[in-house]
Design a protein around this motif. Structure first.
Motif, PDB file in Angstrom:
ATOM      1  N   TRP A 220       0.843  -1.190   0.000  1.00  0.00           N
ATOM      2  CA  TRP A 220       0.000   0.000   0.000  1.00  0.00           C
ATOM      3  C   TRP A 220       0.884   1.248   0.000  1.00  0.00           C
ATOM      4  O   TRP A 220       2.059   1.197   0.358  1.00  0.00           O
ATOM      5  CB  TRP A 220      -0.919   0.020   1.229  1.00  0.00           C
ATOM      6  CG  TRP A 220      -0.170   0.247   2.522  1.00  0.00           C
ATOM      7  CD1 TRP A 220       0.528  -0.677   3.239  1.00  0.00           C
ATOM      8  CD2 TRP A 220      -0.007   1.492   3.203  1.00  0.00           C
ATOM      9  NE1 TRP A 220       1.112  -0.104   4.335  1.00  0.00           N
ATOM     10  CE2 TRP A 220       0.795   1.233   4.343  1.00  0.00           C
ATOM     11  CE3 TRP A 220      -0.462   2.791   2.973  1.00  0.00           C
ATOM     12  CZ2 TRP A 220       1.150   2.233   5.246  1.00  0.00           C
ATOM     13  CZ3 TRP A 220      -0.108   3.786   3.881  1.00  0.00           C
ATOM     14  CH2 TRP A 220       0.678   3.505   4.999  1.00  0.00           C
ATOM     15  N   VAL A 227       2.383   9.418   3.311  1.00  0.00           N
ATOM     16  CA  VAL A 227       1.017   9.273   3.800  1.00  0.00           C
ATOM     17  C   VAL A 227       0.687  10.435   4.732  1.00  0.00           C
ATOM     18  O   VAL A 227       1.418  10.710   5.686  1.00  0.00           O
ATOM     19  CB  VAL A 227       0.848   7.930   4.535  1.00  0.00           C
ATOM     20  CG1 VAL A 227      -0.542   7.825   5.126  1.00  0.00           C
ATOM     21  CG2 VAL A 227       1.117   6.781   3.586  1.00  0.00           C
ATOM     22  N   GLY A 229      -2.064  11.456   7.200  1.00  0.00           N
ATOM     23  CA  GLY A 229      -3.238  10.962   7.901  1.00  0.00           C
ATOM     24  C   GLY A 229      -4.340  11.981   8.047  1.00  0.00           C
ATOM     25  O   GLY A 229      -5.519  11.631   8.171  1.00  0.00           O
ATOM     26  N   SER A 233      -8.716  10.711   1.683  1.00  0.00           N
ATOM     27  CA  SER A 233      -8.067   9.989   0.591  1.00  0.00           C
ATOM     28  C   SER A 233      -9.056   9.210  -0.255  1.00  0.00           C
ATOM     29  O   SER A 233     -10.146   8.846   0.192  1.00  0.00           O
ATOM     30  CB  SER A 233      -7.004   9.032   1.148  1.00  0.00           C
ATOM     31  OG  SER A 233      -7.592   8.082   2.009  1.00  0.00           O
ATOM     32  N   LEU A 235      -8.970   5.678  -2.306  1.00  0.00           N
ATOM     33  CA  LEU A 235      -8.179   4.445  -2.320  1.00  0.00           C
ATOM     34  C   LEU A 235      -8.547   3.584  -3.523  1.00  0.00           C
ATOM     35  O   LEU A 235      -9.715   3.263  -3.738  1.00  0.00           O
ATOM     36  CB  LEU A 235      -8.412   3.659  -1.031  1.00  0.00           C
ATOM     37  CG  LEU A 235      -7.744   2.278  -0.930  1.00  0.00           C
ATOM     38  CD1 LEU A 235      -6.225   2.410  -0.930  1.00  0.00           C
ATOM     39  CD2 LEU A 235      -8.217   1.545   0.321  1.00  0.00           C
ATOM     40  N   MET A 285      -4.461   7.056  -2.763  1.00  0.00           N
ATOM     41  CA  MET A 285      -3.739   5.917  -2.208  1.00  0.00           C
ATOM     42  C   MET A 285      -4.031   4.671  -3.031  1.00  0.00           C
ATOM     43  O   MET A 285      -5.037   4.596  -3.747  1.00  0.00           O
ATOM     44  CB  MET A 285      -4.135   5.686  -0.744  1.00  0.00           C
ATOM     45  CG  MET A 285      -3.688   6.785   0.202  1.00  0.00           C
ATOM     46  SD  MET A 285      -4.275   6.493   1.889  1.00  0.00           S
ATOM     47  CE  MET A 285      -3.622   4.857   2.199  1.00  0.00           C
ATOM     48  N   ILE A 306      -5.438  -0.522  11.527  1.00  0.00           N
ATOM     49  CA  ILE A 306      -5.683   0.923  11.517  1.00  0.00           C
ATOM     50  C   ILE A 306      -6.596   1.315  12.674  1.00  0.00           C
ATOM     51  O   ILE A 306      -6.357   2.302  13.377  1.00  0.00           O
ATOM     52  CB  ILE A 306      -6.307   1.362  10.179  1.00  0.00           C
ATOM     53  CG1 ILE A 306      -5.312   1.167   9.032  1.00  0.00           C
ATOM     54  CG2 ILE A 306      -6.745   2.824  10.244  1.00  0.00           C
ATOM     55  CD1 ILE A 306      -5.902   1.430   7.662  1.00  0.00           C
ATOM     56  N   TRP A 328       1.823   2.764   8.738  1.00  0.00           N
ATOM     57  CA  TRP A 328       0.379   2.536   8.756  1.00  0.00           C
ATOM     58  C   TRP A 328      -0.307   3.228   9.932  1.00  0.00           C
ATOM     59  O   TRP A 328      -1.522   3.465   9.902  1.00  0.00           O
ATOM     60  CB  TRP A 328       0.074   1.035   8.792  1.00  0.00           C
ATOM     61  CG  TRP A 328       0.658   0.320   9.981  1.00  0.00           C
ATOM     62  CD1 TRP A 328       1.907  -0.213  10.077  1.00  0.00           C
ATOM     63  CD2 TRP A 328       0.024   0.084  11.238  1.00  0.00           C
ATOM     64  NE1 TRP A 328       2.102  -0.779  11.316  1.00  0.00           N
ATOM     65  CE2 TRP A 328       0.958  -0.611  12.051  1.00  0.00           C
ATOM     66  CE3 TRP A 328      -1.230   0.383  11.760  1.00  0.00           C
ATOM     67  CZ2 TRP A 328       0.671  -1.008  13.352  1.00  0.00           C
ATOM     68  CZ3 TRP A 328      -1.524  -0.016  13.060  1.00  0.00           C
ATOM     69  CH2 TRP A 328      -0.582  -0.698  13.841  1.00  0.00           C
ATOM     70  N   ARG A 330      -0.146   6.184  10.678  1.00  0.00           N
ATOM     71  CA  ARG A 330      -0.562   7.524  10.262  1.00  0.00           C
ATOM     72  C   ARG A 330      -1.998   7.530   9.727  1.00  0.00           C
ATOM     73  O   ARG A 330      -2.617   8.588   9.618  1.00  0.00           O
ATOM     74  CB  ARG A 330       0.356   8.046   9.153  1.00  0.00           C
ATOM     75  CG  ARG A 330       1.823   8.183   9.524  1.00  0.00           C
ATOM     76  CD  ARG A 330       2.620   8.589   8.287  1.00  0.00           C
ATOM     77  NE  ARG A 330       4.044   8.692   8.535  1.00  0.00           N
ATOM     78  CZ  ARG A 330       4.658   9.800   8.954  1.00  0.00           C
ATOM     79  NH1 ARG A 330       3.949  10.901   9.165  1.00  0.00           N
ATOM     80  NH2 ARG A 330       5.958   9.817   9.152  1.00  0.00           N
ATOM     81  N   LEU A 331      -2.503   6.368   9.375  1.00  0.00           N
ATOM     82  CA  LEU A 331      -3.800   6.288   8.699  1.00  0.00           C
ATOM     83  C   LEU A 331      -4.956   6.422   9.680  1.00  0.00           C
ATOM     84  O   LEU A 331      -4.876   5.997  10.834  1.00  0.00           O
ATOM     85  CB  LEU A 331      -3.917   4.963   7.941  1.00  0.00           C
ATOM     86  CG  LEU A 331      -2.907   4.751   6.808  1.00  0.00           C
ATOM     87  CD1 LEU A 331      -3.031   3.341   6.255  1.00  0.00           C
ATOM     88  CD2 LEU A 331      -3.116   5.779   5.705  1.00  0.00           C
ATOM     89  N   ASN A 332      -6.035   6.983   9.181  1.00  0.00           N
ATOM     90  CA  ASN A 332      -7.274   7.125   9.936  1.00  0.00           C
ATOM     91  C   ASN A 332      -8.396   6.592   9.055  1.00  0.00           C
ATOM     92  O   ASN A 332      -8.612   7.089   7.947  1.00  0.00           O
ATOM     93  CB  ASN A 332      -7.508   8.603  10.287  1.00  0.00           C
ATOM     94  CG  ASN A 332      -8.709   8.797  11.199  1.00  0.00           C
ATOM     95  OD1 ASN A 332      -9.676   8.037  11.156  1.00  0.00           O
ATOM     96  ND2 ASN A 332      -8.654   9.831  12.027  1.00  0.00           N
ATOM     97  N   ILE A 336     -10.432   7.765   5.012  1.00  0.00           N
ATOM     98  CA  ILE A 336     -10.481   7.091   3.709  1.00  0.00           C
ATOM     99  C   ILE A 336     -11.902   7.270   3.188  1.00  0.00           C
ATOM    100  O   ILE A 336     -12.830   6.565   3.585  1.00  0.00           O
ATOM    101  CB  ILE A 336     -10.109   5.607   3.835  1.00  0.00           C
ATOM    102  CG1 ILE A 336      -8.684   5.475   4.391  1.00  0.00           C
ATOM    103  CG2 ILE A 336     -10.210   4.908   2.477  1.00  0.00           C
ATOM    104  CD1 ILE A 336      -8.237   4.051   4.628  1.00  0.00           C
TER     105      ILE A 336
END
Length: 700
Positions: A220, A227, A229, A233, A235, A285, A306, A328, A330-332, A336
């Motif tokens: 990813w 990235v 966050g 985004s 995807l 992403m 996540i 990873w 950093r993702l929320n 997305i």
């Protein structure tokens, strides 16, 4: 001189020896080398060119095939028609058989019937004509499969080569000529491939350390930037794996490769404008998930991590769960916003005149707006497109199942209501690219996906480019298609792995458990394999490394090279990522990233915005324990109710050996001969003893 001789003991020894050589139990097995049967190859006692069915364990039990610990043997019996199948099932005298079955009869109903007889010890599949429709996967609303791959088969099964069949057919003919009953000298086969008991579950196997979870590494990343966050985004995703009844033949041309080609083609197109895309308020992403065949393991793990985050970490790695990167975190999930999932978009078997968009029945405006834009861009790219029936399972499903995901999504596919509309061989060994040229159509699909992602990410903005500027490259698609469906040891893959095609071929051949593919025809195989982490201690802390497969490295490197932020690469020579981290971390500054963002791509260290992510069941937690001689891995089962756990047992290579069985008549004749010899010996000894008593050597 006195001699004490026990007549009874001597008689017993003679009888025992004769019975031993006569095999009183009714079987006389002799290797072919010792029999010299006329017209047969005396050296051909072991088959080497075959594919064996493996056994897998799930939360609810076992599927697949395997032998007993000591192997299973049976007399060869050929079945090439429904009539011959009926004759076998009705004749209960035919026991302990090694069935040689035509492949056009190999389906769930026939195998179930053979299992029910309880007289089959092993099953050998003879390649014949290809079926018109064959999917051994479990039936679902979208798949017309017969469930063969999910049967719990109590004997080993193998697909033979044409060369092996030539050897066996001579023996089957001789068996027919002698009669299939308990007759003299029947040819047989012994198959050894122990994969555990049929009653084992994945939990039981993991607790005893006799298997590994199915899985691998998903890929990813973000286009043109690290990235972010805080950014919403879009995807773009697809699955990276497929399967087949014989895992070493999981070619997955449509079920896996077509989606990978389309997404990588879209990534390449977007990468030409990475700076412009990085400047948008939303980021694009991409994710290619591993082990999706097995209850969407890769995407469910991604969502799970996540949502739950890292409970224990240092500056670079996470130890709860064990992962080799913190990117990873950093993702929320709530950021997305929209997902485009790509599934089966190549018309290798049926020409695709219309592509379909699928959304959930209760979708909100986010999904419907996304679907509308995708249909529009697909039309502009030269594709026929319409609304599809229902929502097929995909990575999108894993996101929709979690309440923290508040966005929408669409599945873009070449089918409407069932996979068989374009892929009659879904998840079977026949899912291979044919002579139909679909490169131009795949190029248009990649263009439509890339443009849609850009349109959704640039909503409300006025970027210096428009969607029409973005176009997939035909030559790139052609190379990807050739590598992923014809010969994976190709120039493009070698370039991205910074190696030679000759070395690639050697590595790829080693990943196949039995049969070797001829040079120039080593295909990409999409069976996921097992998740096998390596734990080590560094600076007093336990860290993990998961060796990626060749496919996973190629996909990561391709996405990384075409999406990385444009900045100078350091003058370096590398073979692995850890070389960049250990030797060049102080020479290159990857802005706003962890040092583990350094990656070795095409032989040079770069700042990568693309990463691996562990793909194994979210129902498992990886544990570690320090021992005197190293670090022991343990698997802790946390939730096997909502998260199915699939495992593969450790096993040795399968073997199939041919032999000759003397049968009941021969054993009986030898036993009678032994008894006659014993009686003769008794009489002779009695006479000798009587004579000795009359001589000077008198016996007490």
């Amino acid at each position: 001189m006195k001699m004490r001789i026990s007549v009874n003991f001597f008689f017993f020894c003679c009888t025992l020896l004769v019975c031993f050589f006569g095999r009183c139990k009714g079987q006389n097995v002799a290797p072919v080398e010792q029999t010299g049967v006329e017209g047969l190859n005396p050296a051909a006692t072991e088959l080497v060119d075959f594919f064996a069915c493996k056994r897998l364990f799930s939360t609810s039990g076992a599927i697949g095939c395997g032998s007993s610990k000591d192997g299973d043997r049976g007399k060869l019996y050929g079945i090439s028609s429904v009539q011959e199948l009926e004759e076998f099932t009705k004749d209960e005298s035919l026991k302990d058989r090694a069935i040689v079955l035509n492949s056009d009869m190999f389906d769930a109903s026939v195998v179930s019937e053979l299992i029910s007889t309880e007289r089959v010890n092993l099953l050998l599949i003879k390649p014949t004509t290809n079926p018109e429709l064959f999917s051994p996967d479990i039936p679902t609303p979208f798949n017309l499969g017969d469930g063969l791959s999910h049967l719990n088969i109590p004997f080993p099964v193998a697909l033979l080569s044409v060369e092996d069949i030539a050897i066996l057919e001579k023996r089957i003919i001789e068996n027919v000529e002698r009669g299939y009953g308990d007759n003299n000298w029947q040819h047989g086969a012994e198959f050894t491939f122990y994969n555990g008991k049929t009653s084992v579950t994945s939990q039981f196997c993991l607790e005893r350390g006799r298997c590994d979870p199915l899985g691998g590494l998903s890929v990813w990343g973000a286009v043109g930037d690290v990235v972010r966050g805080e950014k919403e985004s879009v995807l773009v995703t697809t699955q990276m794996d497929s399967t087949a009844f014989f895992h070493d033949l999981a070619f997955g041309a449509n079920s896996a490769a077509s989606g990978i080609i389309a997404v990588l083609g879209a990534v390449h197109a977007l990468g030409q404008y990475r700076d412009e895309i990085a400047a948008l308020d939303k980021q694009i992403m991409v994710a290619l998930f591993q082990a999706e065949v097995w209850d969407r393991t890769g995407s469910r793990r991604f969502v799970h991590d996540i949502v739950n985050g890292c409970a224990s970490s240092d500056s670079e790695t996470c130890s709860d769960p064990f992962t080799s990167s913190l990117e990873w975190t950093r993702l929320n999930l709530s950021k997305i916003g929209e997902i485009v999932a790509v599934d089966q978009v190549a018309g290798y078997f049926e020409n695709i005149s219309t592509f379909f968009t699928h959304i959930a029945d209760d979708s909100g405006s986010s999904s419907t707006d996304l679907e509308s834009d995708l249909q529009n861009e697909a039309g502009l790219a030269g594709l026929g497109v319409a609304k599809g029936a229902g929502l097929p399972p995909s990575a999108l499903t894993s996101f929709l199942e979690n309440e923290q995901f508040i966005g929408g999504g669409v599945v873009f596919s070449g089918y409407n209501a069932t996979y068989q509309e374009i892929n009659p061989f879904y998840r079977s060994r026949f899912d291979r690219a044919g002579s139909t040229n679909v490169t131009a159509q795949l190029t248009n699909v990649a263009t439509a996906i890339a443009r849609t992602a850009f349109v959704r990410a640039s909503k409300g903005a006025t970027p210096p480019i428009t969607a029409s500027d973005i176009e997939a490259d035909f030559e790139t698609i052609r190379q990807l298609e050739s590598c992923l469906t014809q010969d994976f040891a190709c120039d493009l893959v070698a370039e991205y792995l910074n190696t030679t095609t000759e070395f690639l071929q050697t590595v790829l051949q080693s990943e196949v458990s039995t049969n070797k593919f001829p040079p120039g025809t080593v295909p990409a195989l999409f069976y996921t394999g097992v998740f096998s982490p390596q734990l080590f201690e560094s600076n007093g802390k336990i860290q993990t490394f998961v060796p990626p497969s060749v496919l996973e490295i190629f996909v990561r490197n391709f996405v990384s090279h075409n999406t990385k932020p444009i900045q100078d690469e350091i003058d370096s020579t590398c073979g692995f990522d850890n070389t960049c981290v250990s030797d060049y971390a102080d020479q290159i500054a990857c802005n706003d990233t962890f040092v583990t963002a350094l990656a070795c791509v095409r032989g040079r260290c770069i700042c990568s915005s693309t990463h691996f992510h562990d793909a194994y069941s979210p129902g498992l937690a990886l544990g570690a324990e320090k021992l005197n001689d190293g670090i022991a891995i343990s698997w802790n089962i946390e939730d096997d109710t909502n998260n199915p756990i699939w495992t593969e047992p450790t096993y040795s290579l399968p073997t199939i050996k041919l032999y000759q069985d003397g049968g009941y008549n021969t054993a009986t004749e030898m036993l009678i001969s032994g008894l006659i010899l014993s009686i003769f010996s008794y009489v002779s000894i009695s006479v000798i003893i009587r004579r000795l008593k009359e001589t000077k050597f008198k016996l007490d």
